[in-house]
Design an enzyme around this catalytic site. Structure first.
Site, mmCIF file in Angstrom:
data_model
loop_
_atom_site.group_PDB
_atom_site.id
_atom_site.type_symbol
_atom_site.label_atom_id
_atom_site.label_comp_id
_atom_site.label_asym_id
_atom_site.label_seq_id
_atom_site.Cartn_x
_atom_site.Cartn_y
_atom_site.Cartn_z
ATOM 1 C CG MET A 1 -8.002 7.782 2.572
ATOM 2 S SD MET A 1 -6.964 7.708 3.844
ATOM 3 C CE MET A 1 -6.460 6.213 4.423
ATOM 4 C CG HIS B 1 -9.252 0.587 -0.236
ATOM 5 N ND1 HIS B 1 -8.745 0.095 0.971
ATOM 6 C CD2 HIS B 1 -10.537 0.555 -0.012
ATOM 7 C CE1 HIS B 1 -9.688 0.460 1.921
ATOM 8 N NE2 HIS B 1 -10.658 0.402 1.342
ATOM 9 C CB SER C 1 -1.031 0.077 1.242
ATOM 10 O OG SER C 1 -1.402 1.374 1.412
ATOM 11 C CG ASP D 1 -5.096 2.533 1.116
ATOM 12 O OD1 ASP D 1 -5.888 1.887 0.878
ATOM 13 O OD2 ASP D 1 -3.851 2.292 1.506
ATOM 14 C CG MET E 1 -10.936 3.551 2.412
ATOM 15 S SD MET E 1 -9.528 3.922 3.083
ATOM 16 C CE MET E 1 -8.182 3.992 1.879
ATOM 17 C CG ASP F 1 -6.033 -2.393 3.453
ATOM 18 O OD1 ASP F 1 -5.208 -2.140 4.029
ATOM 19 O OD2 ASP F 1 -6.916 -1.811 2.724
ATOM 20 C CG MET G 1 -11.715 -2.527 5.325
ATOM 21 S SD MET G 1 -10.142 -1.953 4.562
ATOM 22 C CE MET G 1 -8.990 -1.207 5.641
ATOM 23 C CG HIS H 1 -4.158 -1.541 -1.290
ATOM 24 N ND1 HIS H 1 -5.028 -2.222 -1.678
ATOM 25 C CD2 HIS H 1 -4.250 -0.700 -0.404
ATOM 26 C CE1 HIS H 1 -6.217 -1.784 -0.820
ATOM 27 N NE2 HIS H 1 -5.695 -0.607 -0.075
HETATM 28 C C1 DX5 Z 1 -6.287 1.895 5.685
HETATM 29 C C2 DX5 Z 1 -5.738 1.598 4.221
HETATM 30 C C3 DX5 Z 1 -4.717 0.642 4.373
HETATM 31 C C4 DX5 Z 1 -3.433 1.071 4.891
HETATM 32 C C5 DX5 Z 1 -3.013 -0.236 5.308
HETATM 33 O O1 DX5 Z 1 -7.248 3.000 5.549
HETATM 34 O O2 DX5 Z 1 -7.055 1.173 3.729
HETATM 35 O O3 DX5 Z 1 -4.651 0.219 3.018
HETATM 36 O O4 DX5 Z 1 -2.401 1.487 4.102
HETATM 37 O O5 DX5 Z 1 -1.733 0.244 6.179
HETATM 38 P P1 DX5 Z 1 -1.017 -0.416 7.128
HETATM 39 O O6 DX5 Z 1 -0.276 -1.586 6.672
HETATM 40 O O7 DX5 Z 1 0.031 0.393 7.518
HETATM 41 O O8 DX5 Z 1 -1.759 -0.806 8.228
HETATM 42 ZN ZN ZN Z 2 -6.362 0.016 1.572
#
Ligand code: DX5
Ligand code: ZN
Length: 227
Positions: free
Chosen positions: A45, A74, A17, A43, A76, A182, A144, A41
């Site tokens: 947000m 992903h 990620s 992320d 979010m 994740d 998650m 991956h």
């Molecule tokens: C959390 C993300 C994850 C995050 C995981 O909101 O969706 O993908 O990057 O990070 P680690 O591996 O540090 O828990």
């Molecule tokens: Zn993620």
């Protein structure tokens, strides 16, 4: 806009990620771990579904020039439907939307129409029953193992019951669905998740938070029973 091959369904995949990488040198960070990357991956947000704001389609488009790996985005986001096309155009190969935002059937259909591989995500406190009706329509179920929004949190082991249930149903129905975990995945938790039935392991801080990111990714793969 043709999506890359995701690899065999159900096979072990390591998905670093980039949230935990240095955003000032993302291209180099991605190149450093390329050899151990099955999926990258990404992320996303939106500051609404989760408190943080991270990155969007322009960064995906830029990274596309530096990686030939499958881009696992992903989302979010409260309104992912407004952005699916932009992600597909930017070079996303798969997009995962959260079941908690609703409209799952329409979002899955929209992503499919765009040629994306389709994922559905559930937060740690969302029951398996919320995603179960969509299993026949998706390629990826993301369970998650932390509450989304931040990297570096601790793995919530209680989610493993849901992973077990998901894997059991997917197997018994003969569905082609990857199960991704994740949050808080490292060389210690990876084998726990794999034992429960997960086959795609997302890891941020346990890879990019280490001086030797490539070695860290390799160690997670080995701990999970990979090559
Ligand atoms: C959390 C993300 C994850 C995050 C995981 O909101 O969706 O993908 O990057 O990070 P680690 O591996 O540090 O828990
Ligand atoms: Zn993620």
């Amino acid at each position: 806009m043709t999506a890359l091959d995701a690899g065999p369904v159900g096979a072990l995949k390591i998905a670093p990620s980039i949230l935990a990488a240095d955003f000032g040198s993302l291209a180099q960070a991605v190149k450093d771990i390329d050899e151990e990357t099955d999926w990258l991956h990404v992320d996303v947000m939106d500051g609404h579904f989760v408190p943080n704001v991270s990155i969007g389609p322009p960064v995906v488009a830029s990274l596309r020039r530096y990686s030939t790996r499958f881009f696992d985005c992903h989302l979010m986001m409260s309104e992912p439907g407004r952005y699916l096309e932009a992600f597909a155009r930017a070079g996303a190969d798969g997009c995962t939307v959260h079941v908690e935002v609703g409209d799952s059937a329409a979002l899955i259909a929209q992503a499919r129409e765009l040629g994306l591989r389709v994922g559905l995500a559930a937060n740690p406190d969302t029951d398996f029953a919320a995603v179960a009706p969509f299993l026949g329509d998706i390629d990826l179920l993301l369970l998650m193992t932390v509450f989304p929004g931040f990297g570096g949190q601790s793995f919530i082991s209680e989610v493993m019951d849901k992973v077990r249930e998901a894997r059991r149903v997917i197997t018994s129905r003969g569905l082609n669905v990857d199960v991704e975990v994740d949050g808080g995945i490292d060389a210690t938790t990876a084998p726990i998740a794999v034992e429960a039935g997960a086959n795609v392991l997302v890891a941020g801080s346990a890879i990019f938070g280490r001086a030797d990111s490539l070695g860290a990714a390799r160690a997670i793969r080995a701990a999970a029973g990979g090559r």
